[in-house]
Design a protein around this motif. Structure first.
Motif, mmCIF file in Angstrom:
data_model
loop_
_atom_site.group_PDB
_atom_site.id
_atom_site.type_symbol
_atom_site.label_atom_id
_atom_site.label_comp_id
_atom_site.label_asym_id
_atom_site.label_seq_id
_atom_site.Cartn_x
_atom_site.Cartn_y
_atom_site.Cartn_z
ATOM 1 N N PHE A 101 0.922 -1.415 0.044
ATOM 2 C CA PHE A 101 0.005 -0.043 -0.237
ATOM 3 C C PHE A 101 0.818 1.218 0.081
ATOM 4 N N TRP A 108 -4.232 2.517 3.998
ATOM 5 C CA TRP A 108 -5.032 0.874 4.606
ATOM 6 C C TRP A 108 -4.903 0.040 5.692
ATOM 7 N N ALA A 111 -8.795 -1.124 5.114
ATOM 8 C CA ALA A 111 -8.360 -2.006 3.681
ATOM 9 C C ALA A 111 -9.179 -3.901 4.679
#
Length: 394
Positions: A101, A108, A111
């Protein structure tokens, strides 16, 4: 208890690990990292056969160093060493997910991170169907090509990060079709991003969002035509029998307004809503968008259109007869729920489920809702009875 030193390597062995590496009489790790170690006296164990390597580590009488990629406590070797009863001194490096990332300049903390390394690919694929920002830790046979093939046709951006931090590092942006057609070098991590994905505004929870704050939403939460919707009371029981969850793929066959499909997606499942009527398909898209979930809508008539769909983990049959149910059972989903208005279909449905190896049951669901009358009084307004036939694969 003897301590094993576990060193995270950002592509190469860090200089801070020089002392334990020099003192070790056994060094274990991936062959590509072991080849860079300067300690000719130490026994070397390649971590290809992990159980065998763990046996050798546990049985060694001397200083042991285990070299691992990135953060060895993040889907890494630390858990396996602890399960062998070994004490560990962990010296981590940034995880491959964090580095990947960072390479594309994207946060992230919102994520979802899933692992297909030494695991089945299917749950990871379904997570990528359901969420807009997913990092997939890959492995032999579950790499970018296999992931791309499974997600072909889905509007996703792939970022494949190969050999992060090592000579030959490569960052490639492509799509599922491009990923499926290419050859990739191990190790790698794949970021799977929805084309229009935006960074979540100040998330408080990393990864998957929490479970929905409610389910069996009121009927007026959904657009529908002429009250053609699976009523909330029926939906509540159907959801309990389906058990939608992260990593699952759910089919909603004869989806109508998509109320069941949308509710399954709110639990984190990937959902395919099968519907033949164009107006109903537009309604499903509208309902999913308003409630903030992704539902893939399949245009077609069951059972014919089901053959090309990926195998489901759970199926809701909201329309069609026993032939449609039979086509769904042929794909051996773990959980099946079918809703019928006519009692005559209950017996054949139970027979089909039992013949398919399912523990089958059926129930009639009817609700009497309070309806206001003038003067503050209430009456009971009956909804139409529905027969739910369900089964769990034995």
């Amino acid at each position: 208890m003897r301590t094993v030193t576990v060193v995270g390597c950002p592509g190469v062995v860090p200089g801070t690990a020089a002392e334990p590496v020099a003192a070790a009489t056994l060094i274990a790790g991936p062959e590509r990292i072991l080849s860079t170690v300067d300690n000719a006296a130490a026994e070397r164990v390649v971590m290809g056969d992990v159980p065998a390597a763990l046996d050798r580590i546990a049985g060694h009488d001397g200083p042991v160093v285990v070299l691992a990629s990135g953060d060895p406590g993040f889907f890494g070797i630390v858990r396996a060493l602890r399960r062998r009863g070994l004490d560990v001194d962990v010296r981590p490096a940034p995880s491959s997910v964090a580095v990947a990332f960072a390479r594309i300049g994207m946060p992230w903390d919102d994520a979802l991170v899933v692992s297909a390394h030494g695991r089945a690919l299917r749950p990871a694929v379904n997570a990528c169907r359901a969420y807009p920002k997913v990092a997939v830790l890959t492995g032999p046979g579950t790499g970018p090509a296999e992931l791309g093939a499974a997600l072909s046709g889905l509007p996703r951006r792939f970022v494949v990060a190969e050999r992060l931090g090592a000579p030959g590092e490569r960052i490639t942006e492509t799509d599922p079709v491009g990923a499926a057609a290419a050859t990739w070098r191990d190790p790698n991590v794949v970021l799977v991003l929805a084309e229009a994905a935006a960074d979540a505004p100040r998330p408080w929870l990393s990864g998957a969002p929490p479970a929905p704050d409610g389910w069996a939403l009121p009927d007026d939460s959904f657009d529908h035509r002429d009250s053609m919707i699976t009523k909330a009371e029926v939906r509540a029981l159907a959801l309990a029998r389906l058990g939608p969850r992260l990593g699952d793929l759910v089919w909603d066959v004869g989806a109508g307004s998509g109320s069941v499909a949308v509710e399954c997606a709110r639990f984190g499942a990937a959902v395919l809503a099968v519907e033949r009527d164009p107006a109903a398909r537009a309604t499903i898209h509208a309902n999913a968008g308003r409630l903030g979930v992704e539902v893939a809508v399949v245009a077609g008539e069951a059972p014919g259109c089901l053959a090309d769909l990926p195998d489901p983990d759970a199926v809701f049959v909201g329309g069609g007869g026993i032939e449609v149910l039979g086509a769904c059972l042929a794909r051996a989903p773990g959980r099946v729920v079918a809703a019928y208005a006519a009692v005559e279909r209950v017996g054949p449905a139970l027979t089909a489920l039992s013949a398919g190896g399912y523990r089958a049951q059926g129930v009639q669901v009817q609700a009497n809702r309070l309806s206001a009358l003038p003067g503050g009084a209430h009456r009971l307004a009956a909804t139409n009875p529905v027969y739910l036939v369900s089964g769990v694969l034995s």
